[in-house]
Motif scaffolding. Sequence first.
Motif, PDB file in Angstrom:
ATOM      1  N   ASN A  49      -6.135   9.948  -0.023  1.00 20.40           N
ATOM      2  CA  ASN A  49      -4.842   9.754  -0.701  1.00 20.40           C
ATOM      3  C   ASN A  49      -4.726   8.262  -1.008  1.00 20.40           C
ATOM      4  OD1 ASN A  49      -3.439  12.469  -0.560  1.00 20.40           O
ATOM      5  ND2 ASN A  49      -4.048  12.168   1.570  1.00 20.40           N
ATOM      6  N   MET A  50      -5.283   7.871  -2.137  1.00 19.73           N
ATOM      7  CA  MET A  50      -5.473   6.463  -2.453  1.00 19.73           C
ATOM      8  C   MET A  50      -4.603   6.045  -3.636  1.00 19.73           C
ATOM      9  SD  MET A  50      -9.116   4.567  -3.200  1.00 19.73           S
ATOM     10  CE  MET A  50      -9.480   5.446  -4.732  1.00 19.73           C
ATOM     11  N   PRO A  51      -3.743   5.047  -3.430  1.00 22.32           N
ATOM     12  CA  PRO A  51      -2.967   4.542  -4.566  1.00 22.32           C
ATOM     13  C   PRO A  51      -3.873   4.159  -5.735  1.00 22.32           C
ATOM     14  CG  PRO A  51      -2.110   3.649  -2.521  1.00 22.32           C
ATOM     15  CD  PRO A  51      -3.381   4.369  -2.175  1.00 22.32           C
ATOM     16  N   LYS A  52      -3.465   4.556  -6.922  1.00 19.00           N
ATOM     17  CA  LYS A  52      -4.291   4.312  -8.104  1.00 19.00           C
ATOM     18  C   LYS A  52      -4.479   2.817  -8.382  1.00 19.00           C
ATOM     19  CE  LYS A  52      -4.326   8.168 -11.292  1.00 19.00           C
ATOM     20  NZ  LYS A  52      -5.319   7.800 -12.283  1.00 19.00           N
ATOM     21  N   LEU A  53      -3.489   2.023  -8.091  1.00 15.74           N
ATOM     22  CA  LEU A  53      -3.619   0.584  -8.303  1.00 15.74           C
ATOM     23  C   LEU A  53      -3.763  -0.116  -6.959  1.00 15.74           C
ATOM     24  CD1 LEU A  53      -3.630  -1.772 -10.337  1.00 15.74           C
ATOM     25  CD2 LEU A  53      -1.190  -2.013  -9.897  1.00 15.74           C
ATOM     26  N   GLY A  54      -4.854  -0.835  -6.813  1.00 14.68           N
ATOM     27  CA  GLY A  54      -5.089  -1.591  -5.587  1.00 14.68           C
ATOM     28  C   GLY A  54      -5.279  -3.064  -5.873  1.00 14.68           C
ATOM     29  N   LEU A  55      -5.420  -3.833  -4.804  1.00 17.69           N
ATOM     30  CA  LEU A  55      -5.698  -5.265  -4.922  1.00 17.69           C
ATOM     31  C   LEU A  55      -7.155  -5.508  -4.569  1.00 17.69           C
ATOM     32  CD1 LEU A  55      -4.461  -8.186  -5.314  1.00 17.69           C
ATOM     33  CD2 LEU A  55      -4.428  -8.284  -2.810  1.00 17.69           C
ATOM     34  N   GLY A  56      -7.918  -6.002  -5.534  1.00 13.70           N
ATOM     35  CA  GLY A  56      -9.267  -6.462  -5.256  1.00 13.70           C
ATOM     36  C   GLY A  56      -9.201  -7.855  -4.654  1.00 13.70           C
ATOM     37  N   THR A  57     -10.019  -8.131  -3.627  1.00 15.76           N
ATOM     38  CA  THR A  57      -9.901  -9.420  -2.927  1.00 15.76           C
ATOM     39  C   THR A  57     -11.063 -10.370  -3.187  1.00 15.76           C
ATOM     40  OG1 THR A  57     -10.919  -8.533  -0.915  1.00 15.76           O
ATOM     41  CG2 THR A  57      -8.507  -8.405  -1.091  1.00 15.76           C
ATOM     42  N   TRP A  58     -12.129  -9.905  -3.828  1.00 16.13           N
ATOM     43  CA  TRP A  58     -13.225 -10.827  -4.142  1.00 16.13           C
ATOM     44  C   TRP A  58     -12.852 -11.668  -5.348  1.00 16.13           C
ATOM     45  CZ3 TRP A  58     -16.478 -12.016  -8.194  1.00 16.13           C
ATOM     46  CH2 TRP A  58     -17.575 -12.823  -7.884  1.00 16.13           C
ATOM     47  N   MET A  78     -11.639 -14.176  -3.206  1.00 12.26           N
ATOM     48  CA  MET A  78     -10.679 -14.965  -2.426  1.00 12.26           C
ATOM     49  C   MET A  78     -11.148 -15.110  -0.979  1.00 12.26           C
ATOM     50  SD  MET A  78      -6.994 -13.615  -3.883  1.00 12.26           S
ATOM     51  CE  MET A  78      -7.239 -11.883  -3.498  1.00 12.26           C
ATOM     52  N   LEU A  79     -10.870 -16.269  -0.414  1.00 14.08           N
ATOM     53  CA  LEU A  79     -11.278 -16.558   0.964  1.00 14.08           C
ATOM     54  C   LEU A  79     -10.113 -17.153   1.749  1.00 14.08           C
ATOM     55  CD1 LEU A  79     -14.711 -18.307   0.203  1.00 14.08           C
ATOM     56  CD2 LEU A  79     -14.413 -15.981   1.101  1.00 14.08           C
ATOM     57  N   GLY A  80     -10.197 -17.060   3.065  1.00 16.69           N
ATOM     58  CA  GLY A  80      -9.313 -17.803   3.959  1.00 16.69           C
ATOM     59  C   GLY A  80      -7.841 -17.613   3.684  1.00 16.69           C
ATOM     60  N   ASP A  81      -7.107 -18.721   3.755  1.00 16.29           N
ATOM     61  CA  ASP A  81      -5.648 -18.669   3.619  1.00 16.29           C
ATOM     62  C   ASP A  81      -5.205 -18.118   2.269  1.00 16.29           C
ATOM     63  OD1 ASP A  81      -5.407 -19.668   6.151  1.00 16.29           O
ATOM     64  OD2 ASP A  81      -4.975 -21.733   5.530  1.00 16.29           O
ATOM     65  N   GLU A  82      -5.960 -18.440   1.215  1.00 19.99           N
ATOM     66  CA  GLU A  82      -5.603 -17.912  -0.114  1.00 19.99           C
ATOM     67  C   GLU A  82      -5.622 -16.393  -0.094  1.00 19.99           C
ATOM     68  OE1 GLU A  82      -7.193 -17.618  -4.746  1.00 19.99           O
ATOM     69  OE2 GLU A  82      -8.571 -18.198  -3.136  1.00 19.99           O
ATOM     70  N   CYS A  83      -6.643 -15.830   0.525  1.00 18.83           N
ATOM     71  CA  CYS A  83      -6.768 -14.373   0.592  1.00 18.83           C
ATOM     72  C   CYS A  83      -5.654 -13.771   1.447  1.00 18.83           C
ATOM     73  CB  CYS A  83      -8.139 -14.008   1.144  1.00 18.83           C
ATOM     74  SG  CYS A  83      -8.438 -12.225   1.228  1.00 18.83           S
ATOM     75  N   THR A  84      -5.403 -14.372   2.591  1.00 16.33           N
ATOM     76  CA  THR A  84      -4.346 -13.865   3.473  1.00 16.33           C
ATOM     77  C   THR A  84      -2.999 -13.861   2.757  1.00 16.33           C
ATOM     78  OG1 THR A  84      -5.495 -14.594   5.469  1.00 16.33           O
ATOM     79  CG2 THR A  84      -3.133 -14.239   5.657  1.00 16.33           C
ATOM     80  N   ARG A  85      -2.678 -14.963   2.094  1.00 13.66           N
ATOM     81  CA  ARG A  85      -1.394 -15.058   1.365  1.00 13.66           C
ATOM     82  C   ARG A  85      -1.322 -14.014   0.261  1.00 13.66           C
ATOM     83  NH1 ARG A  85      -2.221 -20.665   1.918  1.00 13.66           N
ATOM     84  NH2 ARG A  85      -3.159 -20.760  -0.159  1.00 13.66           N
ATOM     85  N   ALA A  86      -2.436 -13.839  -0.466  1.00 13.30           N
ATOM     86  CA  ALA A  86      -2.438 -12.893  -1.585  1.00 13.30           C
ATOM     87  C   ALA A  86      -2.218 -11.462  -1.103  1.00 13.30           C
ATOM     88  CB  ALA A  86      -3.752 -12.996  -2.349  1.00 13.30           C
ATOM     89  N   VAL A  87      -2.856 -11.093   0.003  1.00 17.79           N
ATOM     90  CA  VAL A  87      -2.706  -9.733   0.525  1.00 17.79           C
ATOM     91  C   VAL A  87      -1.297  -9.511   1.066  1.00 17.79           C
ATOM     92  CG1 VAL A  87      -3.511  -8.089   2.273  1.00 17.79           C
ATOM     93  CG2 VAL A  87      -5.169  -9.462   0.986  1.00 17.79           C
ATOM     94  N   GLU A  88      -0.782 -10.491   1.817  1.00 18.33           N
ATOM     95  CA  GLU A  88       0.596 -10.369   2.331  1.00 18.33           C
ATOM     96  C   GLU A  88       1.589 -10.217   1.179  1.00 18.33           C
ATOM     97  OE1 GLU A  88       2.178 -12.760   5.664  1.00 18.33           O
ATOM     98  OE2 GLU A  88       0.227 -13.772   5.587  1.00 18.33           O
TER      99      GLU A  88
END
Length: 277
Positions: free
Chosen positions: A11-20, A22-32
Motif C-alpha cells: 500500500n504505497m503512496p503514488k508520490l514519494g520523496l526520492g532522497t538521492w 542528499m546527505l547528512g543534515d540536508e537529507c534529514t531536514r528534507a525528509v522531516e
Amino acid sequence: MQHIVNAQGLNMPKLGLGTWPMLGDECTRAVEQALELGYRHIDTAAAYNNEDAVGQALANTPTPREQIHLTTKVWWDQLQPDAMRHSMERSLKALRSDYVDLFMIHWPTTDWDLPRTLDTLAWFKEQGLTRNIGVANFPLPLLRKVVEEYGIGLSAIQVEYHVLLGQNALLDYARQHNMALTAYTPLARNKVSHIAEIQQIAAKHGVLPTQVALKWLLDQSNVAAIPKASSASNQSANLAALEVNLDDQDRALIASLSKRERQVSPDFAPVWDAFDQ
C-alpha cells in the motif's frame, strides 16, 4: 494523501520523496519537511549513504512510523546471502526501524547465484524484516525469469521512467502480475521543464512543467513516482501535481515525444531492452 498503489499487499503512496543524492543534515531536514507537508513515502538505499540521515528524520518526526512507507535497497556488489543479510542489518540500524515496507535489489549483476539471492530476498519478507520485496533496474527478460522461473512474489519494480523514456513493456508486465512500478528520475533531471510541448500543456493549465510530467506518471495505474526535492517549495509543488487534470489532448501530445532518452545508465547497468516506442 489518498493516492495509493495497491499491489500484493503493498500500500504505497503514488508520490514519494526520492532522497538521492542528499546527505547528512540536508537529507534529514528534507525528509522531516516532506513528512510535515504530507508525504508518506520515502525512498532511500544503502548506496545513497543517507540511510542514517533518513533514520534521524524518522526519529524526529511526530508522524508515526506505521504511517510511513519506507523503501531501501541493497547494492549490486552485496548480493551473496551473507552480504545481503549484513546489508539489511546495517540498513535497519541506520533507519532506526525494525522493518522496511519495501526492500529491493538495487541493480542486477552477472557475478551472482541468482536463486540464492532471490531466496535471501524472500527470507527477509518471511522474517518480517520487510513487508514487501522488489527489484530495481531489471530489464524485462530478467524480471520474467525472477517471477516465472523462480516464482518470487515481487510487489514492485523500480526503473527510470518519464515523458522521454518509454517503459510500456515493463509496465504491462507489472500490471499483469499485480506489481507496482516506481518511476525514478521522473523529471528526466529537470529536462521536462525545457520541453516545448510540456511547457505548452503547463501554460494551458496554469501549472508548472514539472507538475505536468509528474501527473502524467501518477495518472497511470500501478505507477508511483519519487522525485527528489529538498526545498519546501519544490516538495509542495510536486504534491500539488496530484491535483492537475490532464486531458486526452495533453496525453496525445506527450505520447508524441521521443521515448528513447535514458538519463541513467552506469557502466555496470544491464543490457537494456529495445526501447519502447
